[in-house]
Scaffold this motif. Structure first.
Motif, PDB file in Angstrom:
ATOM      1  N   GLU A   3      -6.952  -2.054 -27.680  1.00 14.65           N
ATOM      2  CA  GLU A   3      -8.311  -2.298 -26.619  1.00 14.65           C
ATOM      3  C   GLU A   3      -7.877  -2.243 -25.284  1.00 14.65           C
ATOM      4  OE1 GLU A   3     -11.785  -3.834 -25.557  1.00 14.65           O
ATOM      5  OE2 GLU A   3     -11.317  -3.426 -27.521  1.00 14.65           O
ATOM      6  N   SER A   4      -6.763  -2.460 -25.258  1.00 13.30           N
ATOM      7  CA  SER A   4      -6.262  -2.483 -23.527  1.00 13.30           C
ATOM      8  C   SER A   4      -5.896  -0.825 -23.160  1.00 13.30           C
ATOM      9  CB  SER A   4      -4.676  -3.136 -23.487  1.00 13.30           C
ATOM     10  OG  SER A   4      -3.782  -2.472 -24.319  1.00 13.30           O
ATOM     11  N   GLU A   5      -6.069  -0.091 -23.993  1.00 11.38           N
ATOM     12  CA  GLU A   5      -5.889   1.347 -23.781  1.00 11.38           C
ATOM     13  C   GLU A   5      -7.375   2.034 -23.629  1.00 11.38           C
ATOM     14  OE1 GLU A   5      -2.853   2.776 -26.291  1.00 11.38           O
ATOM     15  OE2 GLU A   5      -1.385   1.739 -25.563  1.00 11.38           O
ATOM     16  N   LYS A   6      -8.290   1.555 -23.847  1.00 12.04           N
ATOM     17  CA  LYS A   6      -9.530   2.313 -23.982  1.00 12.04           C
ATOM     18  C   LYS A   6      -9.697   2.886 -22.482  1.00 12.04           C
ATOM     19  CE  LYS A   6     -12.908   0.076 -26.902  1.00 12.04           C
ATOM     20  NZ  LYS A   6     -13.830  -0.919 -27.060  1.00 12.04           N
ATOM     21  N   GLU A   7     -10.238   4.123 -22.718  1.00 11.08           N
ATOM     22  CA  GLU A   7     -10.662   4.959 -21.272  1.00 11.08           C
ATOM     23  C   GLU A   7     -12.278   4.499 -21.063  1.00 11.08           C
ATOM     24  OE1 GLU A   7      -9.218   8.881 -21.013  1.00 11.08           O
ATOM     25  OE2 GLU A   7     -10.761   9.295 -19.806  1.00 11.08           O
ATOM     26  N   LEU A   8     -12.474   4.532 -19.787  1.00 15.35           N
ATOM     27  CA  LEU A   8     -13.489   4.197 -19.312  1.00 15.35           C
ATOM     28  C   LEU A   8     -13.908   5.135 -18.206  1.00 15.35           C
ATOM     29  CD1 LEU A   8     -16.379   2.588 -18.750  1.00 15.35           C
ATOM     30  CD2 LEU A   8     -14.859   1.100 -17.003  1.00 15.35           C
ATOM     31  N   ASN A   9     -14.947   6.102 -18.304  1.00 10.09           N
ATOM     32  CA  ASN A   9     -15.392   6.961 -17.177  1.00 10.09           C
ATOM     33  C   ASN A   9     -16.625   6.432 -16.595  1.00 10.09           C
ATOM     34  OD1 ASN A   9     -13.342   9.378 -17.458  1.00 10.09           O
ATOM     35  ND2 ASN A   9     -14.025   8.705 -19.398  1.00 10.09           N
ATOM     36  N   PHE A  10     -16.674   6.427 -15.157  1.00 10.16           N
ATOM     37  CA  PHE A  10     -17.669   6.142 -14.448  1.00 10.16           C
ATOM     38  C   PHE A  10     -18.079   6.985 -13.324  1.00 10.16           C
ATOM     39  CE2 PHE A  10     -15.694   4.137 -10.872  1.00 10.16           C
ATOM     40  CZ  PHE A  10     -14.557   3.884 -11.407  1.00 10.16           C
ATOM     41  N   GLU A  11     -19.467   6.827 -12.907  1.00  8.99           N
ATOM     42  CA  GLU A  11     -19.830   7.576 -11.800  1.00  8.99           C
ATOM     43  C   GLU A  11     -20.323   6.673 -10.620  1.00  8.99           C
ATOM     44  OE1 GLU A  11     -22.994  10.331 -11.879  1.00  8.99           O
ATOM     45  OE2 GLU A  11     -21.625  11.978 -12.779  1.00  8.99           O
ATOM     46  N   PHE A  78      -7.175  -4.185  -6.312  1.00 10.73           N
ATOM     47  CA  PHE A  78      -6.174  -3.989  -7.219  1.00 10.73           C
ATOM     48  C   PHE A  78      -4.885  -4.711  -7.133  1.00 10.73           C
ATOM     49  CE2 PHE A  78      -7.058   0.964  -7.454  1.00 10.73           C
ATOM     50  CZ  PHE A  78      -8.063   0.674  -7.995  1.00 10.73           C
ATOM     51  N   ARG A  81      -5.931  -6.944 -10.315  1.00  8.78           N
ATOM     52  CA  ARG A  81      -5.601  -6.379 -11.427  1.00  8.78           C
ATOM     53  C   ARG A  81      -4.013  -6.280 -11.930  1.00  8.78           C
ATOM     54  NH1 ARG A  81      -9.963  -1.711 -12.755  1.00  8.78           N
ATOM     55  NH2 ARG A  81     -11.378  -2.955 -11.909  1.00  8.78           N
ATOM     56  N   MET A  82      -3.338  -5.893 -10.644  1.00  4.91           N
ATOM     57  CA  MET A  82      -1.995  -5.695 -10.881  1.00  4.91           C
ATOM     58  C   MET A  82      -1.222  -6.835 -10.874  1.00  4.91           C
ATOM     59  SD  MET A  82      -1.787  -2.023  -8.637  1.00  4.91           S
ATOM     60  CE  MET A  82       0.022  -1.571  -8.932  1.00  4.91           C
ATOM     61  N   GLY A 139      -7.276   4.833  -5.838  1.00  2.92           N
ATOM     62  CA  GLY A 139      -8.643   4.142  -6.538  1.00  2.92           C
ATOM     63  C   GLY A 139      -9.574   4.349  -4.850  1.00  2.92           C
TER      64      GLY A 139
END
Lengths: 165, 165
Positions: A3-11, A78, A81-82, A139
């Motif tokens: 789950e933690s490695e799922k790739e999400l692409n967005f515009e 970030f 997140r980090m 980012g």
């Protein structure tokens, strides 16, 4: 894939509509399409020396504010997140261009120097803060745009047609 | 060299100072050094969905307004210089980026598409208006910056030193 490695692409897509008013003033509506945010209304003008009426800041002031805000926002977003806790962020930036003009011909400009000095109030180790700024650069939409040559389209309406200029 | 062919070189330098306040809000002062214009004060924020408090437009909105205003201003400024009379200018622009995120890692962005649709109310012939837009592209500081890859400096203050990130 975990789950933690799922790739999400967005515009992220913004649209602006600008109208000239007065001598050099522009009134611009800005919308963030998809996110359903905006429209925001902003106006630009030029000082009297440049033929304007000084009713609003010049275009580059908005551009510079946006670029500065972008990197600052990304640092704070970030840091959560980090898991690198930070307090205040202060950024001082400088943006420089050159212009070259022959006689009364329209001048030609070129970028010269862009730089940010970043101060982060934090007890985190320097290496964590360095990682944070590195991530913020990648980012930040504007930073990433500056780093490459972009093909900006310009279409001019002629009669009922649009032609590329 | 005739008076009309004299070459003039000039610099345009902007400086910003941004301070983080609230959750995601930034308060930014922008100055045009040398020209003694500004400081102008602008604030950015994010919507609640992005962890902000929605007290001001997001950074990219300012950036997009500045870019749009830049090309519009240059069209009007150069129409006088080139003796191409025009009335109203309307510009509709679109700015698109992509983002890619893996799990909860900080996302990485990249530019995707930038384009202007320009309408000029004028009785001048199409070839004159085309020349005008071509000149405006070359005179617009932001357009010229977009067209090349720029090395943007990022210095982080660590103790009493500044390190390049």
């Amino acid at each position: 894939m975990a789950e933690s490695e799922k790739e999400l692409n967005f515009e992220v897509v913004y649209e602006t509509v600008g109208r000239s008013v007065g001598k050099m003033r522009n009134e611009i509506s800005i919308s963030w399409l998809g996110a359903n945010e905006g429209p925001w209304e902003m106006a630009t003008d030029e000082g009297k020396f440049h033929g304007g009426e000084n009713t609003a800041p010049p275009p580059i002031a908005y551009w510079a504010a946006g670029f500065t805000g972008c990197i600052m926002t990304q640092i704070r977003a970030f840091s959560k997140r980090m898991r690198i806790p930070i307090d205040d962020v202060t950024v001082k930036a400088r943006f420089a261009w050159e212009g070259r003009q022959i006689g009364r011909e329209p001048y030609v400009t070129s970028p010269k120097l862009f730089g940010f000095d970043i101060e982060i109030d934090s007890e985190a180790p320097a290496e964590d803060l360095t990682r944070l700024v590195e991530a913020a650069k990648k980012g930040c939409f504007i930073d990433q745009t500056m780093a490459v040559a972009n093909d900006v389209g310009h279409r001019l309406k002629v009669g009922d047609d649009w032609i590329d200029v």
